[in-house]
Design a protein around this motif. Structure first.
Motif, PDB file in Angstrom:
ATOM      1  N   ALA A 190      30.225  88.591  70.239  1.00  0.00           N
ATOM      2  CA  ALA A 190      29.102  89.451  69.862  1.00  0.00           C
ATOM      3  C   ALA A 190      28.230  88.780  68.815  1.00  0.00           C
ATOM      4  CB  ALA A 190      29.623  90.797  69.346  1.00  0.00           C
ATOM      5  N   LEU A 193      26.221  86.069  70.582  1.00  0.00           N
ATOM      6  CA  LEU A 193      25.206  86.704  71.411  1.00  0.00           C
ATOM      7  C   LEU A 193      24.081  87.273  70.556  1.00  0.00           C
ATOM      8  CD1 LEU A 193      24.113  87.702  74.104  1.00  0.00           C
ATOM      9  CD2 LEU A 193      25.645  89.679  73.930  1.00  0.00           C
ATOM     10  N   THR A 194      24.429  87.854  69.422  1.00  0.00           N
ATOM     11  CA  THR A 194      23.399  88.361  68.512  1.00  0.00           C
ATOM     12  C   THR A 194      22.466  87.237  68.081  1.00  0.00           C
ATOM     13  OG1 THR A 194      24.829  90.127  67.695  1.00  0.00           O
ATOM     14  CG2 THR A 194      22.998  89.481  66.282  1.00  0.00           C
ATOM     15  N   ALA A 234      30.268  93.079  63.570  1.00  0.00           N
ATOM     16  CA  ALA A 234      29.552  92.170  64.466  1.00  0.00           C
ATOM     17  C   ALA A 234      29.511  92.729  65.888  1.00  0.00           C
ATOM     18  CB  ALA A 234      30.207  90.789  64.459  1.00  0.00           C
ATOM     19  N   VAL A 238      25.592  94.039  67.775  1.00  0.00           N
ATOM     20  CA  VAL A 238      24.919  93.400  68.902  1.00  0.00           C
ATOM     21  C   VAL A 238      24.144  94.436  69.728  1.00  0.00           C
ATOM     22  CG1 VAL A 238      26.868  93.547  70.534  1.00  0.00           C
ATOM     23  CG2 VAL A 238      25.197  91.690  70.735  1.00  0.00           C
ATOM     24  N   GLY A 242      20.127  94.284  70.317  1.00  0.00           N
ATOM     25  CA  GLY A 242      19.615  94.411  71.676  1.00  0.00           C
ATOM     26  C   GLY A 242      18.552  95.491  71.771  1.00  0.00           C
ATOM     27  N   ALA A 407      20.582  90.589  60.176  1.00  0.00           N
ATOM     28  CA  ALA A 407      20.079  90.407  61.538  1.00  0.00           C
ATOM     29  C   ALA A 407      18.565  90.636  61.632  1.00  0.00           C
ATOM     30  CB  ALA A 407      20.838  91.291  62.510  1.00  0.00           C
TER      31      ALA A 407
END
Length: 491
Positions: A190, A193-194, A234, A238, A242, A407
């Motif tokens: 995750a 991918l983030t 985490a 994600v 998204g 993020a």
């Protein structure tokens, strides 16, 4: 322009990650609980060096300070136009995430109680009513591995988090080692991918993508507390990231994703507000986003019932050590009693958070990238601002919570918000080393109590003062409808 400190910044970050991995390889310690069961050929791997508490504390503190220094240098050079290859940095971040997963989690014992919640769900129990002690009474080794004070605490996490823990327990069975491995692998995936989603959101600009790669994918503080420590954050985040990426083209999909994020960890509800701010000029899209988020929330929480919120309500009464509001806890308890003080501090936290949002709003608005579609840039700026304000003012906060602010912040242009969050993350990581609730030698115990109980609250208060100074430098509170940046495309 040459950037002589750029390679040094990367070297410091890599060195910090290597120190974390080295500490993990030493084996169970004051920072690392044992992981019983499981085949020896499967990661995580470690030696049986029996390192002293002082050694692992020193190694992890050194890693945190070296990593923070590397990030500070990177921020300086990125602000001056430094643009290292974002593809190589992202690949390096993925390798680093895999490396920290290959050693046992450190910095807390939360992953053990995650395993117990998954085991409860997999064996027909209810993690919102039952606890690890329930497993202990049945002689289950997964429950036996859970450490105090979490043995009698039901789950505070949402049904999506419980589903992840159930999956890990179904795969791992009675092996704590294997259950934790599955959880950490999912968290690492995750996290990677983030980073990829954030790269896509940053667009083609090389400097913007390099900023994402360094401050997220190769960030040693986040790799330690969010990936290496095996925390849920985490995995939950994600979905929220998204949602940021989807909001421009599909408000319905954004609502579904942010609903899933909230159904993993309820504090990510701040992203709902951020998406709403980004869609404020599009009432139909706003209604679609909120409606789909509500549908997902209802659909995920209905099967588990309202009991899923019981422990959440209990947690609203907690005040952690290394937060500014800890400074007023004892005076308030003397004045209005224990329960009154906890309720009043919760209210103070919300009021103080709103004040920080008000103070830093202009700084966040100015940090919005001009070339980014305005729905995404407004949503990202709002998510960064709301999450940072919450971290700085909430009565209960831990270092791994910081991923929620990092993020969206990495998508923005360089600003004073970067330095405020870096200071906060460095402070909290240092305050919560070594992490386990176990007896410590006097010197280590004194150091931990000083960092967590004295330095933490006062330094946190100093960061709040810095936020006030930043707001004065930025010129105060912006108008509600600030003009769009030149060249910003509509969406």
């Amino acid at each position: 322009m040459e950037h002589p400190f750029g390679p040094l910044a990367l070297g410091l970050c890599v060195s910090a990650i290597a120190l974390v991995v080295l500490t993990g390889l030493l084996g169970p310690s004051a920072a690392q609980p044992p992981l019983p069961g499981g085949p020896s050929w499967l990661p995580p791997y470690h030696f049986q060096a029996h390192p002293a508490a002082g050694l692992v504390t020193g190694l992890l503190l050194t890693a945190a300070l070296i990593g923070a220094s590397g990030l500070a240098l990177a921020l300086r050079e990125l602000g001056r136009g430094w643009a290292p290859d974002p593809g190589r940095l992202t690949l390096g971040g993925a390798v680093a995430a895999l490396a920290v997963v290959c050693v046992p989690p450190m910095g807390s014992a939360d992953h053990l109680v995650y395993a117990a919640y998954g085991r409860l769900a997999a064996t027909g129990g209810d993690p919102y009513q039952d606890t690890a002690a329930t497993l202990v009474r049945d002689g289950d080794p997964v429950g036996v591995a859970v450490e105090a004070p979490w043995t009698d605490v039901p789950s505070v996490y949402g049904p999506v988090a419980t589903a992840e823990q159930w999956l890990a327990a179904r795969i791992g069975g009675t092996s704590v080692h294997t259950i934790v491995l599955v959880l950490t692998l999912l968290g690492a995936a995750a996290f990677v991918l983030t980073g990829l989603l954030l790269q896509r959101a940053a667009g083609p600009d090389r400097i913007a993508r390099a900023r994402v790669a360094i401050l997220w994918s190769l960030n040693p503080l986040l790799l330690f507390v969010a990936v290496g420590a095996g925390h849920l954050d985490a995995f939950a985040l994600v979905f929220a990231v998204g949602a940021l990426l989807a909001v421009r083209r599909s408000p319905v999909l954004a609502g579904v994703l942010v609903g899933l994020a909230c159904a993993a960890k309820i504090s990510l509800g701040l992203y709902v507000l951020a998406l709403a701010w980004g869609l404020r000029g599009r009432p139909r899209a706003l209604a679609a986003m909120i409606g789909s988020a509500l549908v997902v929330g209802i659909a995920t929480y209905l099967p588990v019932g309202f009991g899923a919120f019981d422990q959440m309500r209990e947690n609203t009464k907690l005040v952690s050590l290394a937060v500014p509001l800890r400074l007023v806890l004892k005076p308030l308890e003397s004045a209005v009693g224990h329960d009154g003080a906890r309720s009043l501090i919760g209210l103070l936290g919300w009021l103080l958070g709103a004040l920080v949002v008000w103070l830093l709003a202009r700084t966040a608005a100015r940090a919005r990238p001009a070339a980014m579609a305005h729905v995404l840039r407004d949503s990202a700026a709002a998510a960064a601002l709301l999450s940072l304000a919450w971290l700085l003012t909430t009565p209960y906060s831990l270092p791994w919570y910081d991923v929620a602010a990092w993020a969206p912040l990495v998508l923005l242009a360089p600003s004073a918000l970067d330095w405020l969050l870096l200071a906060r993350s460095t402070l909290l990581v240092c305050a919560y080393v070594p992490g386990r609730v176990v007896p410590l030698p006097d010197a280590v115990d004194t150091l931990q109590r000083t960092l967590r109980g004295t330095v933490g609250p006062w330094a946190g208060a100093a960061i709040l003062v810095a936020a006030v100074l930043v707001s004065r430098r930025a010129g105060g509170f912006p108008p509600l409808r600030s003009p769009r940046s030149p060249g910003a495309p509509r969406s």
